[in-house]
Design a protein around this motif. Structure first.
Motif, short mmCIF file in Angstrom:
data_model
loop_
_atom_site.label_atom_id
_atom_site.label_comp_id
_atom_site.label_asym_id
_atom_site.label_seq_id
_atom_site.Cartn_x
_atom_site.Cartn_y
_atom_site.Cartn_z
N MET A 632 0.81 -1.22 0.00
CA MET A 632 0.00 0.00 0.00
C MET A 632 0.84 1.27 0.00
SD MET A 632 -3.20 -0.93 0.02
CE MET A 632 -2.94 -2.42 -0.95
N GLN A 640 -1.94 -4.90 2.63
CA GLN A 640 -3.31 -5.31 2.95
C GLN A 640 -3.51 -6.71 2.37
OE1 GLN A 640 -5.19 -3.85 4.96
NE2 GLN A 640 -5.55 -1.68 4.57
N GLU A 663 -10.24 -5.64 -4.84
CA GLU A 663 -10.31 -5.03 -3.51
C GLU A 663 -8.96 -4.45 -3.09
OE1 GLU A 663 -13.01 -4.60 -1.59
OE2 GLU A 663 -14.12 -5.33 -3.34
N ASP A 667 -8.03 -0.53 -2.15
CA ASP A 667 -7.29 -0.11 -0.96
C ASP A 667 -6.09 0.75 -1.33
OD1 ASP A 667 -9.04 -1.58 0.60
OD2 ASP A 667 -7.74 -3.33 0.75
N GLU A 670 -7.19 4.27 -2.07
CA GLU A 670 -7.55 5.03 -0.88
C GLU A 670 -6.31 5.63 -0.21
OE1 GLU A 670 -9.80 2.71 1.81
OE2 GLU A 670 -11.49 2.38 0.44
N LYS A 877 -7.40 -4.24 9.45
CA LYS A 877 -6.80 -3.60 8.29
C LYS A 877 -5.27 -3.63 8.34
CE LYS A 877 -10.76 -2.34 6.51
NZ LYS A 877 -11.26 -2.96 5.27
#
Length: 882
Positions: A632, A640, A663, A667, A670, A877
Motif C-alpha cells: 500500500m 493489505q 479489492e 485499498d 484510498e 486492516k
C-alpha cells in the motif's frame, strides 16, 4: 443468474491462451543480448546434479500399457476386486519374467510400478496386443496383458533444449526416469514419488518413529543438457518394535500395568490403524493389519470357544499358546476384518513389520528431534549423497541396455554474489543533528540495537495482557511486560499505557477472560492483546479466533518458555517488531530502490499463495485457502490482504482472484489517491505443468493473468497497468556448495545473495536460483524464480536485484528471508485463514481439551460433514497475521 434469451444460440468462442515469456522473446527485446545477469562477484558452486548422457544410437523408446491381474489358485472361487490387485514388488517379478519368457531374444523391460512398461526395441506390431498367464508359484498366477506400443522420440529432449520445441516431451522424460529408478527401487525401500531409503544408518527419534536415510531423484532439463537431480533426504518409518514397547516410550511404563485412559485409546486407535504387524506367538503366512484398539483390557474381552466355553483373551493365550500375558490389564488390537470379524490380539505379542512409511503428522516434539538430526554441514551431506548413490548404482547394466550413462561427478556451475540493499531506520542523534540511520546487512542479517524504528504511527493505549500459564508467577509476568515496554519505547514505539492490566485466563475457556479483558480495555477501541501461554496449539487457535474473528483486533502471543532465558532481550525485540507491524507501522524501509525502473512509477507488489494443511478428519475433504496481499506504500513495506476458500479437488485454481485483486487495488487508491501503474505479481508454488499446458482451462497462469486484467478493467474501463508475473518455487530440490571460503558462511553454506542463472536453468523460460537467507541448519535451499510475464522489459540483472532486495523486507525479523516478502506474507495469511476455519496445521495427535463453547464451533474440528468457516474480521486492516 444469467439466462440466455429464448431462441438465441451461443457460438462457442475459443479463448486465446496467454503465452508465458520465453528466453528467445526476452533476448529479442534486449537487442539480442543473452538474458543473463552480470552484476555481483563471480565464483563457482557445485550443484547436486549429475549429467545424463544418451547414446546417439538410441533414437526411439517404446511404451506399453500393461494390465496385471491376480487369478484365483486352482480349486478356489473368484477373488474380490482388492485381492485381484497386484502389489508393486510382485509386479516387478512378473515383468522380469515376461521379458525373459515372452520374447525371443529375451529383453530387458523397465517397469514404472503401475501400468507402464518401456523397451528399447519394438516387441509388438501396430495394433497388436498380447495376453498370457504367468505363474510365480503354484498358487500365485498373474494374468498379464500388453497393449500396442507407442514410439517415443528421444531426440525430442534435445530439440526442446535447442528451443526447437515449445514443450518438453514429458512422456520421454518419464521413460528415462523409470529406467534410472530401477536400481534404487529394487535395492532400497521406495517411498512416495522418486524417494528411496535404507534401514542402514537409521536414527531413532523416540516414540514410534525412526528416520531412514536415502535420497530423492528426478530428471531436470537444463540449458547444458539433461541432468539427474539427487537430493539427500530422510523419511519417517515405523520403528521395528513390539506395540507395548511403543506404548512404554510414548506414554509411561505404568500404562502397561494399569491400562490406557480414554484420551490415549483414541490417540493410539488413530496411530495404529492400518499398520501391518506380525504375531510373536505363532507362525503367520502373511502380515496382520490393525483395525483398531480395544476400549477394555485383555482380561475383560470375553468370547466363547468352539465348544461353547466362555473365556477372555488373557486366559486364552495362557491356555492355548502356553503364554501367560505380562500385562493382562492392558488393551489389545483388533487384527480382524473391518465390520465383519474381530480378532483381539494383545499388544505384547505383536511386532511392527519394518519398512513401513510413517504417514502420520509429526508432533511438535518429533519435528524438533528431526531438525536436530538433519543439522548436518553441507559438504558432509554432499559426500554422503555421492557415496549412497554410487553404492546403489554399482551395477549399471540396465542403464547400458537403454543407452544411458550417468556421470558420477556433481556438475559445477558459475554463480554470483549480489550486494545486499541499504536499509533505513528511524531518527538518531548524530554530531550533525538528527539523522535517519542507514545500514547495510552483512551475511544476510543485521543488528538494530541502539536504533529506532522507522515509524510508529499509533499511540498504544488500549491494550492488555492475558496469562494462560498458571505456573508463570505474576511478578515474572510484570517484569517481562515492563522490560518489553521499556525496550519497545527505546526502539521508538509510542506506548502511552506503560502498565497494562494483566489477566489470568483459563486455557480451557479463553472466551471468558477475553470478554473481561476487552471490556476493560476500551471495548471496540481495544488495539492489541498480549497473550502469554505454553506450547499448546489448540489454545493458540482459540486465541486467534477470539482476536482475529470475534473482536477484530490483533493479538501477540508470547511463549512463556522463551521468557526469562539468556536470549530474552532478542526475543523481546522480535515481539516488539511484530507489535509495531500489527499496529500498522513500518519497522524499516529500503533506502535504495528495488531496481531503477520501479523508482519511476507507482507500483503495487502482490503476493499470492495457497495454504497446505493436512487431512482434517475421516470423510472430510482437505480444505485449502488462497490469500493475496498487496503493498500500500511507495516503499512496498505495508500490505493489505484478501483471502478465499478454494473449491475441493486437485485443481487449486483461485476462482475469486479477480475480486481479491480488485479489492486490493481499491485499498491502494484510498492510500495513494490513484491506481498503481505497475503490478508486480509473485505467485507461490506453480510448477511448469501448471503454466506451460496448452489447455486454457487448465493453465493456471492464463487464468490468473486473465483475472488480473479483468479486475483492472472492472475498476475503470481501459485501466491496464503493466504487469510483471513471477513464479516463486521454494519446493525445488537444487542445492549448492562451494569450496571457496570467501563465499561461505559459518554454517558452510554459500553466502546469502548467491544467484545461479546458467547451465542448469530452464532452456526455454527466464529463470534463476537465489539463496537469499542464512542457512542456519543443514544445507540452504535456494528459491527458484521463473519470469512468465514482464511488460516492464527488465533485464535479468534488474529482475535478480529486485527479488533479492524484496527478501530483505520481511519486517518481523532482522534477517533476509528465503523468498520474496510478498509471497511470505501471503503464505502466512493463507495459513491464518485455515487456522480460523477450525483446521489444525500441526501434527499433534489425540483429542484436545474441549475449548470454550462457541455458537459457531470454531476452534475445534466440526462434528458435521462440513467444517465451519469464520475467517478474519473485516475490521482488521493491519498485518495481523505476521
Amino acid at each position: 443468474m444469467e439466462v440466455e434469451a429464448a431462441g438465441a444460440t451461443a457460438d462457442p468462442v475459443e479463448e486465446t491462451l496467454v503465452q508465458p515469456l520465453t528466453l528467445a522473446e526476452m533476448r529479442a527485446k534486449q537487442g539480442g543480448r543473452e538474458p543473463k545477469g552480470t552484476i555481483g562477484r563471480e565464483f563457482v558452486v557445485t550443484s547436486n546434479l549429475l549429467t545424463i548422457n544418451i547414446d546417439p544410437k538410441l533414437t526411439t523408446l517404446y511404451q506399453y500399457s500393461v494390465d496385471l491381474e491376480r487369478l484365483p489358485p486352482p480349486g478356489r472361487g473368484p477373488l474380490s476386486e482388492k485381492a485381484r490387485r497386484v502389489r508393486t514388488n510382485m509386479g516387478y517379478r512378473v515383468i522380469e519374467k515376461v521379458g525373459n519368457e515372452w520374447f525371443d531374444p529375451p529383453t530387458v523391460l523397465a517397469y514404472d510400478g503401475k501400468n507402464t512398461v518401456y523397451s528399447v526395441r519394438n516387441l509388438l506390431e501396430p495394433g497388436e496386443s498380447k495376453e498370457q498367464d504367468i505363474a510365480l508359484d503354484e498358487r500365485l498366477i498373474i494374468r498379464v496383458k500388453f497393449s500396442a506400443p507407442s514410439a517415443l522420440p528421444v531426440s525430442a529432449i534435445y530439440e526442446y533444449i535447442r528451443d526447437e520445441l515449445d514443450t518438453s516431451r514429458q512422456d520421454v522424460l518419464n521413460a528415462i526416469q523409470t529406467v534410472l529408478n530401477f536400481n534404487p527401487r529394487t535395492r532400497l525401500t521406495p517411498v512416495k514419488k522418486n524417494g528411496f531409503y535404507m534401514q542402514e544408518g537409521e536414527v531413532a527419534m523416540g516414540g514410534p518413529v525412526t528416520l531412514w536415510p536415502g535420497f530423492k531423484q528426478g530428471i531436470k532439463v537444463g540449458q547444458g543438457g539433461l541432468y539427474l537431480n539427487i537430493s539427500h533426504s530422510r523419511t519417517e518409518m515405523w520403528k521395528d518394535a513390539t506395540l507395548d514397547e511403543i506404548i512404554r516410550v510414548c506414554v509411561h511404563p505404568d500404562a502397561l500395568r494399569i491400562g490406557l485412559n480414554d484420551r490415549d485409546i483414541f490417540r493410539f486407535d488413530n496411530l495404529f490403524k492400518k499398520l501391518d504387524v506380525k504375531p510373536l506367538h505363532r507362525e503367520a503366512r502373511k502380515p496382520m493389519r490393525i483395525v483398531g484398539v480395544s476400549r477394555v483390557p485383555a482380561s475383560e474381552i470375553r468370547f466363547k470357544l468352539e465348544d461353547g466355553v466362555a473365556t477372555n483373551v488373557a486366559e486364552y493365550f495362557a491356555n492355548r499358546y502356553n503364554r501367560p500375558l505380562r500385562f493382562p490389564n492392558f488393551q489389545c488390537v483388533d487384527t480382524g476384518v473391518p465390520n465383519k470379524r474381530e480378532i483381539w490380539t494383545p499388544m505384547e505379542v505383536v511386532r511392527i513389520i519394518a519398512g513401513q512409511h510413517y504417514k502420520k503428522p509429526l508432533t511438535r516434539k518429533e519435528q524438533g528431534e528431526r531438525l536436530k538430526i538433519e543439522n548436518v554441514r553441507p559438504h558432509i551431506t554432499f559426500n554422503k549423497l555421492k557415496q549412497m548413490y554410487e553404492h546403489v548404482n554399482d551395477d549399471d547394466r540396465i542403464l547400458k541396455v537403454f543407452g544411458l550413462d550417468v556421470n558420477r561427478t556433481f556438475v559445477q556451475v558459475k554463480a554470483r554474489l549480489l550486494t545486499p540493499p541499504l536499509l533505513m531506520y528511524g531518527l538518531r542523534q548524530t554530531p550533525d543533528g538528527l539523522r535517519r540511520l542507514v545500514l547495510r546487512p552483512e551475511n544476510g542479517s543485521w543488528n538494530m540495537s541502539g536504533n529506532t524504528l522507522y515509524e510508529s504511527n499509533v499511540d498504544l493505549t488500549n491494550w492488555g495482557v492475558i496469562n494462560f500459564d498458571h505456573r508463570f508467577e505474576l511478578s515474572h509476568v510484570q517484569r517481562f511486560v515492563q522490560d518489553l515496554v521499556k525496550l519497545a519505547r527505546e526502539n521508538g514505539m509510542r506506548i502511552t499505557n506503560v502498565s497494562p492490566r494483566i489477566y489470568l485466563g483459563d486455557p480451557s475457556n479463553p472466551r471468558q477472560v477475553f470478554e473481561e479483558a476487552v471490556a476493560q480495555c476500551g471495548g471496540n477501541k481495544c488495539q492489541l492483546m498480549l497473550v502469554l501461554k505454553t506450547v499448546d496449539d489448540q489454545l493458540y487457535q482459540n486465541v486467534k479466533v477470539e482476536s482475529d474473528t470475534r473482536y477484530g483486533f490483533p493479538s501477540q502471543v508470547v511463549l512463556t518458555s522463551k521468557v526469562g532465558r539468556g536470549d530474552s532481550q532478542s526475543y523481546r525485540s522480535n515481539v516488539a517488531l511484530k507489535m509495531n507491524m500489527k499496529l500498522g507501522s513500518r519497522n524499516y524501509i529500503l533506502e535504495t530502490s528495488y531496481t531503477e525502473k520501479l523508482s519511476e512509477q507507482k507500483v503495487m507488489a502482490i503476493g499470492i499463495a495457497i495454504s497446505r494443511g493436512r487431512q482434517i478428519g475421516k470423510g472430510l475433504e482437505q480444505r485449502h485457502f488462497a490469500a493475496a496481499v498487496g503493498s500500500m506504500d511507495s516503499k512496498m513495506m505495508h500490505y493489505q490482504s484478501r483471502s478465499c476458500e478454494l473449491a475441493p479437488g486437485k485443481d487449486k485454481g483461485i476462482p475469486r482472484l479477480d475480486k481479491m485483486i480488485k479489492e486490493l487495488l481499491k485499498d491502494f487508491r484510498e492510500t495513494s489517491n490513484s491506481y498503481p501503474e505497475t503490478l508486480l505479481v509473485f505467485r507461490e508454488g506453480l510448477t511448469e505443468g501448471r503454466w506451460a499446458v496448452k489447455n486454457a482451462e487448465r493453465n493456471v497462469f492464463h487464468r490468473e493473468m486473465t483475472a488480473i486484467w479483468k479486475a483492472c478493467n472492472d475498476l475503470e474501463n481501459g485501466y491496464k497497468p503493466k504487469v510483471v508475473y513471477i513464479v516463486v518455487n521454494k519446493g525445488n530440490r537444487a542445492r549448492f556448495i562451494t569450496d571457496d571460503n570467501n563465499f561461505t558462511d559459518r554454517s558452510g553454506n554459500v553466502k546469502p545473495g548467491t544467484v545461479v542463472d546458467t547451465q542448469i536453468v530452464s532452456p526455454r523460460y527466464p529463470e534463476f536460483y537465489l539463496i537469499s537467507h542464512v542457512g542456519l541448519q543443514g544445507t540452504a535451499r535456494p528459491c527458484k524464480y521463473t519470469i512468465l510475464w514482464d511488460e516492464l522489459e527488465m533485464s535479468m540483472d534488474e529482475l535478480q536485484e529486485m527479488c533479492h532486495n524484496f527478501c530483505y523486507t520481511f519486517a518481523r525479523c532482522t534477517k533476509a528471508v528465503s523468498m520474496v516478502a510478498p509471497v511470505y506474507y501471503a503464505s502466512l495469511m493463507a495459513l491464518r485463514e485455515m487456522l480460523l476455519s477450525g483446521q489444525s496445521i500441526t501434527g499433534d495427535e489425540g483429542p484436545k481439551k474441549d475449548p470454550a463453547p462457541t455458537p459457531e464451533g470454531v476452534g475445534q474440528p466440526s462434528s458435521s460433514s462440513e467444517p465451519l468457516d469464520m475467517g478474519a474480521n473485516s475490521n482488521l486492516k493491519t498485518m495481523f497475521y505476521v
